[in-house]
Design a protein around this motif. Structure first.
Motif, PDB file in Angstrom:
ATOM      1  N   PHE A 290      -5.881 -11.467 -14.025  1.00 49.67           N
ATOM      2  CA  PHE A 290      -6.433 -12.650 -14.863  1.00 49.67           C
ATOM      3  C   PHE A 290      -5.181 -13.488 -15.498  1.00 49.67           C
TER       4      PHE A 290
ATOM      5  N   VAL B  93      -2.690 -16.597 -14.731  1.00 53.68           N
ATOM      6  CA  VAL B  93      -2.824 -17.787 -13.950  1.00 53.68           C
ATOM      7  C   VAL B  93      -1.773 -18.669 -14.278  1.00 53.68           C
TER       8      VAL B  93
ATOM      9  N   ARG C 257     -11.518 -17.231 -15.179  1.00 53.49           N
ATOM     10  CA  ARG C 257     -10.820 -15.959 -15.425  1.00 53.49           C
ATOM     11  C   ARG C 257     -10.600 -15.549 -16.777  1.00 53.49           C
ATOM     12  N   HIS C 258     -10.282 -16.574 -17.693  1.00 48.10           N
ATOM     13  CA  HIS C 258     -10.171 -16.345 -19.218  1.00 48.10           C
ATOM     14  C   HIS C 258     -11.170 -16.219 -19.746  1.00 48.10           C
TER      15      HIS C 258
END
Length: 296
Positions: A233, A235, A260-261
Motif C-alpha cells: 500500500f 506509494v 490503494r489508500h
C-alpha cells in the motif's frame, strides 16, 4: 395390490426477521458498493490540464517543497500550469512571507510542511522545546499561512483552495503510541480544515485535509518498517501527488487520495479500536526497540 401416494403441500411462511436481515444486508452491500464506486470515480479520472488554473487562479503556494510530498505536489501543480511560490517550513520564514502570500488572492495553498521528530519516544523522554517545535511547524504554521490567505480569497469573491496535508495516523486509526504528538498535531489539522470548510464553503473557498497512509518519504511514519517488510500500500511521492492534485476541490473536507489508500482506509474502518490499539502498541514499541537498540 394398488398403492396410493398422498402428497401434502404446506406453505411455510418466511419469518419476518429473516426478511428484515436480508433487506438490511442488501442495503449495506449496496451502500458500500456505491461508496467504492464514488471513490474509484474520484481516483481514476485525470483532471485536464488547466482546470485548476481556470478555477482557482494562476498561483500555488507550497510549504515544505524541498522533498517528499511537498516537492512532488509542487511539480504536479506546475504541470497543471500554475505559477509557484515555494516556502520553507521554518515558522519564521513562513511569517516573513505571509504578506506576500496574502497579496495573491487567486491561488491554491498547499500546507505540506511538517516534522515528525522526536519520534518513537515516550512523551517524558523528549524535552518540552522539541515538542514545542513540532507544534510550531505542524500546527501554528498551518494556521498562520491559512489565516494570511483567506482575506484575499474572500475579497476576490471567486473562492480559492487550501489543501492541508494531514495523516491517516490521526484519522483512520484510533491511536499511534510513541508517536503521540505527531498524530495529535495532525488531528488538529483535520479538525481545523473541516471547520473552515464549513465556514467558507458558501464563499466558494474549498478547504481540504488530505490524510494519506503510506508514502515513501523521510517524514511519513512507515508501518512497513515497523513490520519489517515492504507494504503493497506504499506509494511514491509522485504517485501520491498525481492523485492528490486530482482531488483538489473534489474530495470533500477530509479525504484520502489514491485507490490503494482508499482500500486501506476501508479495511482499517472495519477493525475494532481495541484491536488497532493492541497491534499498534506492539508494532511501534518493537520498532522503537529496534531503532534505539544501539543506545539502550
Amino acid at each position: 395390490m394398488a398403492s396410493h401416494v398422498l402428497l401434502i403441500r404446506q406453505d411455510i411462511a418466511t419469518p419476518w426477521w429473516f426478511i428484515l436481515r436480508a433487506f438490511v444486508g442488501a442495503a449495506y452491500v449496496g451502500f458500500v458498493a456505491l461508496r467504492l464506486l464514488a471513490y474509484l470515480w474520484l481516483c481514476l479520472p485525470r483532471m485536464p490540464k488547466g482546470d485548476l488554473r481556470r478555477r482557482y487562479g494562476e498561483w500555488a503556494v507550497v510549504t515544505g517543497p524541498t522533498s517528499g510530498i511537498g516537492r512532488a505536489m509542487a511539480l504536479e501543480l506546475a504541470r497543471h500550469g500554475l505559477n509557484l511560490v515555494l516556502v520553507g517550513r521554518d515558522p519564521a520564514i513562513l511569517r516573513q512571507i505571509s504578506d506576500t502570500i496574502a497579496s495573491l488572492s487567486e491561488l491554491i495553498v498547499v500546507n505540506n510542511a511538517g516534522v515528525a521528530e522526536p519520534g518513537a519516544v515516550y512523551l517524558h523522554e523528549a524535552d518540552v522545546e522539541a515538542w514545542a517545535r513540532m507544534v510550531r511547524v505542524n500546527v501554528s504554521a498551518v494556521t498562520e499561512v491559512t489565516a494570511a490567505v483567506l482575506p484575499g480569497m474572500v475579497a476576490r469573491g471567486r473562492g480559492g483552495a487550501v489543501v492541508n496535508i494531514g495523516s491517516a495516523a490521526s484519522e483512520s486509526i484510533p491511536s499511534l503510541p510513541v508517536y503521540t504528538m505527531y498524530s495529535s498535531t495532525k488531528r488538529y489539522v483535520a479538525q481545523f480544515s473541516r471547520s473552515l470548510h464549513v465556514e467558507y464553503a458558501s464563499k466558494g473557498i474549498h478547504v481540504q485535509c488530505q490524510a494519506p497512509f503510506l508514502v515513501d518519504t523521510r517524514l511519513m511514519f512507515r508501518f512497513e518498517e515497523a513490520a519489517g517488510g515492504v507494504s503493497l500500500f506504499t506509494v511514491t511521492p509522485d504517485a501520491y501527488a498525481r492523485a492528490a492534485v486530482a482531488w483538489i476541490g473534489r474530495g470533500g473536507a477530509l479525504c484520502t487520495p489514491g485507490v490503494r489508500h482508499q482500500l486501506l482506509r476501508r479495511m482499517a474502518a472495519d477493525v475494532p479500536d481495541s484491536v488497532h490499539d493492541w497491534i499498534l502498541l506492539h508494532l511501534t514499541t518493537w520498532n522503537r526497540k529496534r531503532r534505539f537498540s544501539g543506545s539502550e
